[in-house]
Write a protein that holds these residues in place. Structure first.
Motif, mmCIF file in Angstrom:
data_model
loop_
_atom_site.group_PDB
_atom_site.id
_atom_site.type_symbol
_atom_site.label_atom_id
_atom_site.label_comp_id
_atom_site.label_asym_id
_atom_site.label_seq_id
_atom_site.Cartn_x
_atom_site.Cartn_y
_atom_site.Cartn_z
ATOM 1 N N GLN A 97 1.521 7.239 -6.435
ATOM 2 C CA GLN A 97 0.433 8.167 -6.768
ATOM 3 C C GLN A 97 0.708 9.572 -6.289
ATOM 4 N N VAL A 128 2.196 1.902 -3.495
ATOM 5 C CA VAL A 128 1.146 2.472 -4.346
ATOM 6 C C VAL A 128 0.920 3.938 -4.001
ATOM 7 N N GLN A 129 0.867 4.228 -2.713
ATOM 8 C CA GLN A 129 0.657 5.615 -2.283
ATOM 9 C C GLN A 129 1.822 6.500 -2.731
ATOM 10 N N ALA A 141 -0.705 3.534 4.480
ATOM 11 C CA ALA A 141 -1.796 4.302 3.874
ATOM 12 C C ALA A 141 -1.509 5.805 3.822
ATOM 13 N N PHE A 142 -0.614 6.279 4.679
ATOM 14 C CA PHE A 142 -0.346 7.719 4.750
ATOM 15 C C PHE A 142 1.059 8.074 4.297
ATOM 16 N N VAL A 143 1.594 7.321 3.337
ATOM 17 C CA VAL A 143 2.974 7.512 2.886
ATOM 18 C C VAL A 143 3.305 8.938 2.454
ATOM 19 N N PRO A 144 2.484 9.663 1.748
ATOM 20 C CA PRO A 144 2.915 11.020 1.367
ATOM 21 C C PRO A 144 3.178 11.948 2.561
ATOM 22 N N VAL A 175 0.844 -1.204 0.000
ATOM 23 C CA VAL A 175 0.000 0.000 0.000
ATOM 24 C C VAL A 175 0.874 1.247 0.000
ATOM 25 N N GLY A 176 1.952 1.220 0.764
ATOM 26 C CA GLY A 176 2.867 2.354 0.791
ATOM 27 C C GLY A 176 3.502 2.629 -0.554
ATOM 28 N N GLY A 193 0.485 12.611 -3.384
ATOM 29 C CA GLY A 193 -0.691 13.063 -2.658
ATOM 30 C C GLY A 193 -0.354 14.246 -1.779
#
Length: 148
Positions: A46, A42-43, A109-112, A39-40, A48
């Motif tokens: 992308q 992918v984040q 989920a909060f990588v950015p 998930v990290g 964000g």
């Protein structure tokens, strides 16, 4: 790992049960860490916007609360006197993987928002330390009541 896990369960000594519980816990944490990394990634790909400070604090507090709730439930499972000692310890070990697992998944989920990710990873590391030390106390000899 699974062969060693099965061997430790067959031996049945408290030390072997403790090794089995730690292996079960480690397997559970790995099952949470792999999706967190995916998930990290992918984040990160992308991109964000970063969260405002209040939202970051709320996410960190939520992660800490969920990890604490998971710890309480795992500890309760370990103390159940109505199930065999080995089953209680292994149930607690598998359940306790959620304690560091929740902050790990939320970090992915909060990588950015890198400051929040760092805070969640520190929380996961602290949670891991607490659970790892607790596992020894959750393993009790066969036929014994609640652990101390």
């Amino acid at each position: 790992m699974l062969k060693a896990f099965a061997r430790d369960l067959r031996v049945g000594t408290p030390a072997a049960r403790q090794r089995a519980a730690r292996r079960a816990y480690s397997l559970g944490v790995a099952q949470a860490a792999v999706p967190a990394v995916l998930v990290g990634l992918v984040q990160a790909a992308q991109g964000g916007a970063a969260l405002p400070l209040g939202s970051r604090v709320a996410v960190a507090v939520l992660a800490a609360g969920l990890a604490a709730a998971a710890y309480v439930l795992a500890r309760r499972s370990a103390r159940r006197a109505d199930v065999p000692a080995a089953q209680a310890a292994l149930t607690a070990a598998f359940q306790s993987a959620s304690v560091p697992g929740v902050p790990l998944l939320m970090a992915g989920a909060f990588v950015p928002t890198w400051g929040l990710v760092l805070a969640l990873l520190v929380l996961a590391a602290l949670a891991h330390g607490v659970v790892w030390r607790s596992l020894a106390g959750w393993v009790r000899p066969a036929g014994e009541g609640q652990p101390g």
